[in-house]
Design a protein around this motif. Structure first.
Motif, mmCIF file in Angstrom:
data_model
loop_
_atom_site.group_PDB
_atom_site.id
_atom_site.type_symbol
_atom_site.label_atom_id
_atom_site.label_comp_id
_atom_site.label_asym_id
_atom_site.label_seq_id
_atom_site.Cartn_x
_atom_site.Cartn_y
_atom_site.Cartn_z
ATOM 1 N N GLU A 30 0.811 -1.364 -0.300
ATOM 2 C CA GLU A 30 -0.275 -0.287 0.192
ATOM 3 C C GLU A 30 0.748 1.342 -0.058
ATOM 4 O OE1 GLU A 30 -2.773 2.215 2.981
ATOM 5 O OE2 GLU A 30 -2.587 0.266 3.446
ATOM 6 N N ASP A 31 1.769 1.375 0.930
ATOM 7 C CA ASP A 31 2.769 2.216 0.619
ATOM 8 C C ASP A 31 3.511 2.513 -0.643
ATOM 9 O OD1 ASP A 31 2.168 2.436 3.368
ATOM 10 O OD2 ASP A 31 4.076 1.983 4.220
ATOM 11 N N ARG A 90 0.548 3.963 -2.776
ATOM 12 C CA ARG A 90 0.888 5.174 -2.407
ATOM 13 C C ARG A 90 1.870 6.340 -3.229
ATOM 14 N NH1 ARG A 90 -3.640 6.628 0.466
ATOM 15 N NH2 ARG A 90 -4.817 4.632 1.360
ATOM 16 N N GLY A 101 1.535 9.345 -5.400
ATOM 17 C CA GLY A 101 1.617 10.818 -4.994
ATOM 18 C C GLY A 101 2.577 11.259 -5.905
#
Length: 190
Positions: free
Chosen positions: A182-183, A186, A190
């Motif tokens: 997930e990180d 993102r 981003g």
């Protein structure tokens, strides 16, 4: 069993809930007549519900016993898991993202298949196939940043939890891996 749903759907929901919550324990015989009586319905909706529960891998039909709540194998494929962990290490050492993903999926398959739920495995394989590109991007990013030890550590923790039957350790490893994924997503978005 009130409500607007079909009677077989309500029977399914009631039996599913009873199995999941442990009210119907593994190995329990599921007598259609008794279940129909306790659910306040005829036997046909109960038969339909049991067929659906069998498709979900929660019920099995055994010769001379009829339908029973499925008993899940506690046996884990220890040798196979250790082999897959070695394959993961080899793929990481070789900077081979595709080899890593193949070995990781084989490792997880070894454990997930023990549930005996072919519907679940089909669903998981579909998710893996659809997300393969994104997983490849994430793994390549980890190779580029030199964080491949993270991938091995997550796999090793999962194998340790699975082989010692420490469900919390195995689950923590999966949750950690999902959090890292997930990180990564993102960061890419981003």
């Amino acid at each position: 069993m009130g409500g607007q749903a079909r009677v077989s759907d309500r029977a399914f929901d009631a039996l599913y809930t009873a199995i999941i919550h442990g009210d119907l324990e593994a190995g329990s015989r599921l007598q259609v007549r008794d279940l129909a009586e306790s659910l306040g319905t005829s036997m046909m909706p109960v038969r339909e519900a049991l067929n659906r529960l069998e498709e979900f891998g929660l019920v099995e039909t055994l010769p001379y016993r009829g339908a029973v709540v499925k008993t899940f194998s506690q046996g884990v494929c220890v040798k196979e898991l250790e082999e897959k962990l070695q394959q993961i290490q080899q793929a990481l050492d070789a900077q081979d993202p595709a080899g890593f993903l193949d070995a990781e999926e084989a490792m997880l398959t070894c454990v997930f298949e023990r549930a005996g739920n072919q519907t679940l495995m089909s669903f998981i394989r579909t998710l893996w196939a659809r997300s393969r590109y994104y997983k490849m991007v994430g793994v390549k990013d980890l190779f580029e940043t030199g964080n491949v030890a993270l991938l091995y550590d997550e796999a090793a923790q999962f194998v340790a939890g699975a082989t010692t039957q420490d469900e919390n350790m195995a689950l923590d490893a999966l949750i950690t891996a999902l959090k890292h994924a997930e990180d990564g997503i993102r960061a890419e978005l981003g």
